[in-house]
Write a protein that holds these residues in place. Sequence first.
Motif, short mmCIF file in Angstrom:
data_model
loop_
_atom_site.label_atom_id
_atom_site.label_comp_id
_atom_site.label_asym_id
_atom_site.label_seq_id
_atom_site.Cartn_x
_atom_site.Cartn_y
_atom_site.Cartn_z
N PHE A 69 -11.89 5.37 -5.74
CA PHE A 69 -10.90 4.34 -6.06
C PHE A 69 -11.23 3.06 -5.30
O PHE A 69 -11.25 1.96 -5.84
CB PHE A 69 -9.50 4.83 -5.69
CG PHE A 69 -8.44 3.75 -5.69
CD1 PHE A 69 -7.82 3.37 -6.87
CD2 PHE A 69 -8.08 3.11 -4.51
CE1 PHE A 69 -6.85 2.37 -6.87
CE2 PHE A 69 -7.13 2.11 -4.50
CZ PHE A 69 -6.50 1.74 -5.68
N ARG A 70 -11.54 3.24 -3.99
CA ARG A 70 -11.85 2.09 -3.16
C ARG A 70 -13.10 1.37 -3.67
O ARG A 70 -13.15 0.15 -3.75
CB ARG A 70 -12.06 2.56 -1.72
CG ARG A 70 -11.96 1.48 -0.71
CD ARG A 70 -11.79 2.07 0.67
NE ARG A 70 -12.97 2.75 1.12
CZ ARG A 70 -12.99 4.01 1.56
NH1 ARG A 70 -11.88 4.72 1.58
NH2 ARG A 70 -14.11 4.55 1.96
N ASP A 71 -14.08 2.15 -4.03
CA ASP A 71 -15.31 1.55 -4.56
C ASP A 71 -15.02 0.72 -5.80
O ASP A 71 -15.54 -0.38 -5.96
CB ASP A 71 -16.31 2.65 -4.92
CG ASP A 71 -16.99 3.20 -3.67
OD1 ASP A 71 -16.80 2.60 -2.60
OD2 ASP A 71 -17.69 4.22 -3.77
N VAL A 110 -12.31 -0.72 -6.59
CA VAL A 110 -11.54 -1.91 -6.27
C VAL A 110 -12.39 -2.97 -5.56
O VAL A 110 -12.31 -4.16 -5.86
CB VAL A 110 -10.34 -1.54 -5.36
CG1 VAL A 110 -9.64 -2.78 -4.84
CG2 VAL A 110 -9.37 -0.66 -6.11
N LEU A 111 -13.21 -2.53 -4.63
CA LEU A 111 -13.83 -3.49 -3.71
C LEU A 111 -15.27 -3.86 -4.03
O LEU A 111 -15.75 -4.89 -3.59
CB LEU A 111 -13.80 -2.94 -2.28
CG LEU A 111 -12.41 -2.72 -1.65
CD1 LEU A 111 -12.56 -2.15 -0.26
CD2 LEU A 111 -11.64 -4.03 -1.60
N ARG A 112 -15.98 -2.98 -4.72
CA ARG A 112 -17.44 -3.19 -4.78
C ARG A 112 -17.90 -3.86 -6.06
O ARG A 112 -17.31 -3.69 -7.11
CB ARG A 112 -18.15 -1.85 -4.69
CG ARG A 112 -18.14 -1.27 -3.32
CD ARG A 112 -18.62 0.14 -3.40
NE ARG A 112 -20.00 0.20 -3.81
CZ ARG A 112 -21.01 0.34 -2.96
NH1 ARG A 112 -20.77 0.43 -1.68
NH2 ARG A 112 -22.24 0.40 -3.38
N ALA A 113 -18.96 -4.58 -5.93
CA ALA A 113 -19.60 -5.13 -7.11
C ALA A 113 -20.18 -3.96 -7.91
O ALA A 113 -20.57 -2.96 -7.34
CB ALA A 113 -20.71 -6.07 -6.68
N LYS A 114 -20.21 -4.14 -9.21
CA LYS A 114 -20.83 -3.10 -10.03
C LYS A 114 -22.34 -3.19 -9.77
O LYS A 114 -22.95 -4.20 -10.08
CB LYS A 114 -20.55 -3.35 -11.51
CG LYS A 114 -19.10 -3.59 -11.80
CD LYS A 114 -18.93 -4.33 -13.11
CE LYS A 114 -18.46 -5.73 -13.09
NZ LYS A 114 -18.27 -6.68 -12.20
N LYS A 152 -12.33 7.64 -2.08
CA LYS A 152 -13.41 6.66 -1.97
C LYS A 152 -13.78 6.05 -3.33
O LYS A 152 -14.05 4.85 -3.42
CB LYS A 152 -14.65 7.30 -1.34
CG LYS A 152 -15.82 6.33 -1.26
CD LYS A 152 -16.86 6.76 -0.25
CE LYS A 152 -18.17 6.01 -0.43
NZ LYS A 152 -18.06 4.56 -0.38
N ALA A 210 2.34 1.68 -3.42
CA ALA A 210 1.33 2.26 -4.31
C ALA A 210 1.18 3.76 -4.04
O ALA A 210 1.01 4.55 -4.97
CB ALA A 210 -0.01 1.54 -4.14
N ILE A 233 0.85 -1.20 0.00
CA ILE A 233 0.00 0.00 0.00
C ILE A 233 0.89 1.25 0.00
O ILE A 233 0.61 2.23 -0.69
CB ILE A 233 -0.95 -0.02 1.21
CG1 ILE A 233 -1.94 -1.18 1.06
CG2 ILE A 233 -1.71 1.33 1.33
CD1 ILE A 233 -2.96 -1.29 2.20
N ALA A 251 -1.21 0.86 7.32
CA ALA A 251 -1.87 1.57 6.23
C ALA A 251 -3.07 0.79 5.75
O ALA A 251 -3.13 -0.43 5.89
CB ALA A 251 -0.90 1.77 5.07
N GLY A 252 -4.03 1.50 5.21
CA GLY A 252 -5.21 0.85 4.65
C GLY A 252 -5.67 1.57 3.39
O GLY A 252 -5.12 2.61 3.02
N LEU A 253 -6.69 1.02 2.78
CA LEU A 253 -7.18 1.60 1.54
C LEU A 253 -7.91 2.92 1.77
O LEU A 253 -8.24 3.63 0.83
CB LEU A 253 -8.09 0.62 0.81
CG LEU A 253 -7.43 -0.70 0.39
CD1 LEU A 253 -8.38 -1.50 -0.48
CD2 LEU A 253 -6.14 -0.46 -0.35
N ASN A 254 -8.17 3.25 3.05
CA ASN A 254 -8.80 4.55 3.34
C ASN A 254 -7.90 5.71 2.94
O ASN A 254 -8.34 6.85 2.87
CB ASN A 254 -9.14 4.64 4.83
CG ASN A 254 -7.90 4.52 5.70
OD1 ASN A 254 -7.03 3.71 5.41
ND2 ASN A 254 -7.82 5.33 6.72
#
Lengths: 140, 398
Positions: free
Chosen positions: B389-391, B393-397, B387, B360, B357, B380-383
């Motif tokens: 970017f995080r969405d 990466v992590l969320r379903a469409k 947001k 990156a 992280i 460190a975290g994706l926070n």
Amino acid sequence: MKKIYVQEEWCLKCRLCEYICAYANSGFEDIAAALKDKPIRPRITVEESGKISYAVSCRHCDEPSCVKGCIAGAISKVDGIVKIDKNKCVGCFTCVLSCPYGAVAAGPDGAAMKCELCVENSGGSPMCVKYCPNRAIILE
Amino acid sequence: MDYVIIGNSIAAAGCIEGIRRADQNGKITVVGAEPYHVYGRPLISYLLEGKTDLERIKYRPADFYEKNCCTLVKGERALKIDAQKKRVTLSGGAVLPYDRLAIATGSRPFVPRIPNLEKYEYHTFMTLDDALKLQEKIKTVPNARVLIFGAGLIGLKCAEAIHKSVGEITVADMADRVLPSILDHDGAEIIKKHLEGYGLKFLLSTAANPDSFDFDILCVCTGVVPETELAKECGAEVGRGIFVDGKSKTTVKDIYAAGDCTESYSEVTGKRAAIPILPNAYIQGETAGINMAGGIASFDSALPMNAIGFFGKHILTAGVYEGEAVRAKSSEYRKIFVKDGKLKGFIFIDDFKRAGIYTALIRDGGDISGVDIDGLAENAGLNLFPKNFRDEVLRAKN
Ligand SMILES: Cc1cc2nc3c(=O)[nH]c(=O)nc-3n(C[C@H](O)[C@H](O)[C@H](O)COP(=O)(O)OP(=O)(O)OC[C@H]3O[C@@H](n4cnc5c(N)ncnc54)[C@H](O)[C@@H]3O)c2cc1C
């Protein structure tokens, strides 16, 4: 290929996914033997930031930095799943250094470890998805 | 389309896989001076330690060339590139025509002018043959006293590799600390102490002169230089390395280059430099391959990054050590460098959780001026990323 997705508005911060992941990958049949009084080594991490929380595990990227950076050629993507060949891994952890999501870690045996969708462990299919009580982790 | 690749190591493997992403049919010929299937060069030290073997050291499966429909010419050198006639002459006499050429000749050991060196037999530690030769030599000298010139990554990996099979090891370096290319002073002290615990002796700030030491075996591990001769001779722009752009193109038409033999401009560091590390070699090679085959790829975010371990102690580093240094309180050595509201570099020893992280963050050059820096040194975290970017990466469409 199905992927694990996470919906942060449904995450309860219960961290059950971390425990169930550590259990599924522990090699123990008994959950108490796997987890009780031990540091757990999950391949999924619940991040908390203010009011929000969400679980992060390997994204099985289209352009996986861990695969491209592996000095041993031990990581490959097969049928949509990024896998680590423990037999070839020398534990340098270039993959940990490369993963932009922090989803690779050092495993208990000195090799790197990450989510492999429970394909080869006792779970058979992603256990974090199966056991998330609020369906915040989904496979689709 | 005829593709020729000179060199058969990591950049070449990337190039082969890159070409095949864009072109399933073109003819690929790979010429490698070493008489082997592509192997993980950094693994030669693990081989001597017994942590890998001649089978597992292979960087790609045994059927790699066959599966990618490549002809491998091994044990031969490319002697000359004729960029006008578009052909390459090999040491065995063959002449290979090409439509697109990739130079992936890597680097060779750099041996500085060391007084009296010519009087001694010495080893280098770059290739599988170097490693096997050193192993043979060690067998002939019981309890050998080994002298290593160079306390850098290769010298110390060499020391770790042989330490169980020799009597004693002395490492001498001009620098005032071990691993000067990746560690600051305090980090280097920790690693030096750790290595001394395994019996290694260090002579730092010491000029190399074999006459001043008693030893049985000498290893010279004083760095590497890009292998650029072929490119220079055919008119390509060459600085320290062969100059390539973000598409891995040289300044000569239809000739690409990748890996340790190159230098390129990095958006991250704002500099043109040679960064001889394996991840860059693979990605540049893959980028070259895709572009050679008519696809589109670019790579302009190279940065120094290293993950290396010695006797169970791990060092993960990236970027440059500029600006304010902040150490995590909870760890022996976990240090980040912040300048102008941006993360510039880090040195993590042993506690290296979620290091990628940070890598990156350096690469993206994201603004962290609002972030709690002491907290960032700890974890460190994706926070840290926006947001959206995080969405993504992590969320379903949905
Ligand atoms: C001991 C050691 C440890 C290392 N550890 C790490 C590490 O932990 N992490 C990391 O990121 N990097 C490490 N590296 C560096 C890494 O190995 C290199 O960055 C990487 O191998 C570069 O790949 P390449 O394909 O560009 O070139 P190379 O691997 O140098 O290969 C070039 C090949 O081209 C061949 N060749 C050259 N000229 C010709 C010619 N005219 N005709 C035909 N063939 C030719 C050479 O024989 C060679 O086989 C290490 C290196 C060494 C030596």
